[in-house]
Design an enzyme around this catalytic site. Structure first.
Site, PDB file in Angstrom:
ATOM      1  N   ASP A 103       0.850  -1.186   0.000  1.00 47.91           N
ATOM      2  CA  ASP A 103       0.000   0.000   0.000  1.00 47.91           C
ATOM      3  C   ASP A 103       0.891   1.243   0.000  1.00 47.91           C
ATOM      4  O   ASP A 103       1.892   1.322   0.719  1.00 47.91           O
ATOM      5  CB  ASP A 103      -0.920  -0.023   1.232  1.00 47.91           C
ATOM      6  CG  ASP A 103      -2.079   0.949   1.090  1.00 47.91           C
ATOM      7  OD1 ASP A 103      -3.229   0.490   0.996  1.00 47.91           O
ATOM      8  OD2 ASP A 103      -1.838   2.176   1.085  1.00 47.91           O
ATOM      9  N   ASN A 111     -12.818  -3.278   2.701  1.00 45.36           N
ATOM     10  CA  ASN A 111     -13.738  -2.152   2.794  1.00 45.36           C
ATOM     11  C   ASN A 111     -14.698  -2.255   1.603  1.00 45.36           C
ATOM     12  O   ASN A 111     -14.261  -2.435   0.461  1.00 45.36           O
ATOM     13  CB  ASN A 111     -12.972  -0.823   2.732  1.00 45.36           C
ATOM     14  CG  ASN A 111     -12.101  -0.617   3.954  1.00 45.36           C
ATOM     15  OD1 ASN A 111     -12.467  -1.012   5.055  1.00 45.36           O
ATOM     16  ND2 ASN A 111     -10.939  -0.008   3.764  1.00 45.36           N
ATOM     17  N   GLN A 137     -14.139   2.432   1.346  1.00 43.98           N
ATOM     18  CA  GLN A 137     -13.597   1.979   0.054  1.00 43.98           C
ATOM     19  C   GLN A 137     -13.383   3.177  -0.859  1.00 43.98           C
ATOM     20  O   GLN A 137     -14.313   3.983  -1.062  1.00 43.98           O
ATOM     21  CB  GLN A 137     -14.535   0.969  -0.611  1.00 43.98           C
ATOM     22  CG  GLN A 137     -13.924   0.346  -1.875  1.00 43.98           C
ATOM     23  CD  GLN A 137     -14.798  -0.747  -2.490  1.00 43.98           C
ATOM     24  OE1 GLN A 137     -15.941  -0.957  -2.090  1.00 43.98           O
ATOM     25  NE2 GLN A 137     -14.246  -1.448  -3.466  1.00 43.98           N
ATOM     26  N   HIS A 164     -10.037  -5.359  -3.203  1.00 41.89           N
ATOM     27  CA  HIS A 164      -8.688  -5.570  -2.679  1.00 41.89           C
ATOM     28  C   HIS A 164      -8.797  -5.959  -1.219  1.00 41.89           C
ATOM     29  O   HIS A 164      -9.566  -5.391  -0.457  1.00 41.89           O
ATOM     30  CB  HIS A 164      -7.819  -4.321  -2.836  1.00 41.89           C
ATOM     31  CG  HIS A 164      -8.496  -3.056  -2.384  1.00 41.89           C
ATOM     32  ND1 HIS A 164      -9.436  -2.409  -3.161  1.00 41.89           N
ATOM     33  CD2 HIS A 164      -8.384  -2.338  -1.249  1.00 41.89           C
ATOM     34  CE1 HIS A 164      -9.870  -1.347  -2.528  1.00 41.89           C
ATOM     35  NE2 HIS A 164      -9.248  -1.282  -1.351  1.00 41.89           N
ATOM     36  N   LEU A 165      -7.982  -6.942  -0.864  1.00 43.63           N
ATOM     37  CA  LEU A 165      -7.913  -7.397   0.519  1.00 43.63           C
ATOM     38  C   LEU A 165      -6.715  -6.722   1.166  1.00 43.63           C
ATOM     39  O   LEU A 165      -5.579  -6.865   0.693  1.00 43.63           O
ATOM     40  CB  LEU A 165      -7.757  -8.924   0.540  1.00 43.63           C
ATOM     41  CG  LEU A 165      -7.657  -9.595   1.898  1.00 43.63           C
ATOM     42  CD1 LEU A 165      -8.865  -9.285   2.782  1.00 43.63           C
ATOM     43  CD2 LEU A 165      -7.499 -11.109   1.726  1.00 43.63           C
TER      44      LEU A 165
HETATM   45  P1  AMP Z   1      -9.657   1.368   0.215  1.00 41.38           P
HETATM   46  O1  AMP Z   1      -9.723   2.703   0.895  1.00 41.38           O
HETATM   47  O2  AMP Z   1     -10.078   0.198   1.060  1.00 41.38           O
HETATM   48  O3  AMP Z   1     -10.370   1.389  -1.134  1.00 41.38           O
HETATM   49  O4  AMP Z   1      -8.131   1.097  -0.081  1.00 41.38           O
HETATM   50  C1  AMP Z   1      -7.438   1.678  -1.139  1.00 41.38           C
HETATM   51  C2  AMP Z   1      -5.985   1.639  -0.765  1.00 41.38           C
HETATM   52  O5  AMP Z   1      -5.218   1.812  -1.932  1.00 41.38           O
HETATM   53  C3  AMP Z   1      -5.565   2.735   0.215  1.00 41.38           C
HETATM   54  O6  AMP Z   1      -5.051   2.122   1.393  1.00 41.38           O
HETATM   55  C4  AMP Z   1      -4.491   3.515  -0.556  1.00 41.38           C
HETATM   56  O7  AMP Z   1      -3.438   3.929   0.276  1.00 41.38           O
HETATM   57  C5  AMP Z   1      -4.047   2.498  -1.571  1.00 41.38           C
HETATM   58  N1  AMP Z   1      -3.492   3.021  -2.801  1.00 41.38           N
HETATM   59  C6  AMP Z   1      -4.003   4.035  -3.542  1.00 41.38           C
HETATM   60  N2  AMP Z   1      -3.254   4.215  -4.654  1.00 41.38           N
HETATM   61  C7  AMP Z   1      -2.253   3.278  -4.587  1.00 41.38           C
HETATM   62  C8  AMP Z   1      -1.157   2.951  -5.433  1.00 41.38           C
HETATM   63  N3  AMP Z   1      -0.910   3.600  -6.587  1.00 41.38           N
HETATM   64  N4  AMP Z   1      -0.322   1.939  -5.052  1.00 41.38           N
HETATM   65  C9  AMP Z   1      -0.541   1.290  -3.893  1.00 41.38           C
HETATM   66  N5  AMP Z   1      -1.578   1.537  -3.058  1.00 41.38           N
HETATM   67  C10 AMP Z   1      -2.412   2.531  -3.406  1.00 41.38           C
END
Ligand code: AMP
Ligand code: ZN
Length: 116
Positions: free
Chosen positions: A33, A89, A96, A102-103
């Site tokens: 992440d 989420n 989300q 994504h897990l």
């Molecule tokens: P969610 O809020 O559950 O949808 O999780 C999305 C996650 O993606 C968050 O924890 C972000 O920090 C992560 N994220 C967003 N853009 C990237 C990226 N380019 N590479 C890795 N993680 C990312």
């Protein structure tokens, strides 16, 4: 395989956006992440685009199970095989922000309950 040209995680799966990959299988990709919330914070995603975990479970239960087994393998590889948290989420109200399921694998610090 279903993909969405506008989806960030489809772009990571395709290699069009760079990510720190830690584990790949035929059906899944795991990467760190960008904004880690624990010493180990890895996202495990299916290669195919599904908006959330329930849609993945209905459409491809094998890939859904593989998200969990991949997360467990990464937790072991990072030295946290006994204590880790897995989170899906689902929906903006639940936090989300990327609508390609994504897990979250979180490990390496004490976890509190309930989560925020
Ligand atoms: P969610 O809020 O559950 O949808 O999780 C999305 C996650 O993606 C968050 O924890 C972000 O920090 C992560 N994220 C967003 N853009 C990237 C990226 N380019 N590479 C890795 N993680 C990312
Ligand atoms: Zn996608």
């Amino acid at each position: 395989m279903t993909t969405d040209a506008d989806c960030l995680f489809c772009k990571i799966v395709a290699g069009d956006v760079t990510a720190d990959l830690v584990h790949v299988t035929e059906r899944t990709v795991a990467f760190r992440d960008l904004n880690p919330q624990a010493p180990t914070h890895v996202l495990v995603v299916p290669r195919a685009h599904h908006a959330n975990a329930a849609e993945l479970a209905a459409g491809d239960p094998v890939a859904c199970a593989e998200l969990v087994s991949t997360a467990a393998a990464v937790a072991v590889a990072e030295g946290y095989g006994g204590d880790y948290r897995l989170v899906f989420n689902t929906g903006g109200g639940a936090g989300q922000t990327v609508f390609h399921t994504h897990l979250h694998l979180l490990a390496g610090r004490p976890m509190t309950w309930p989560p925020g």
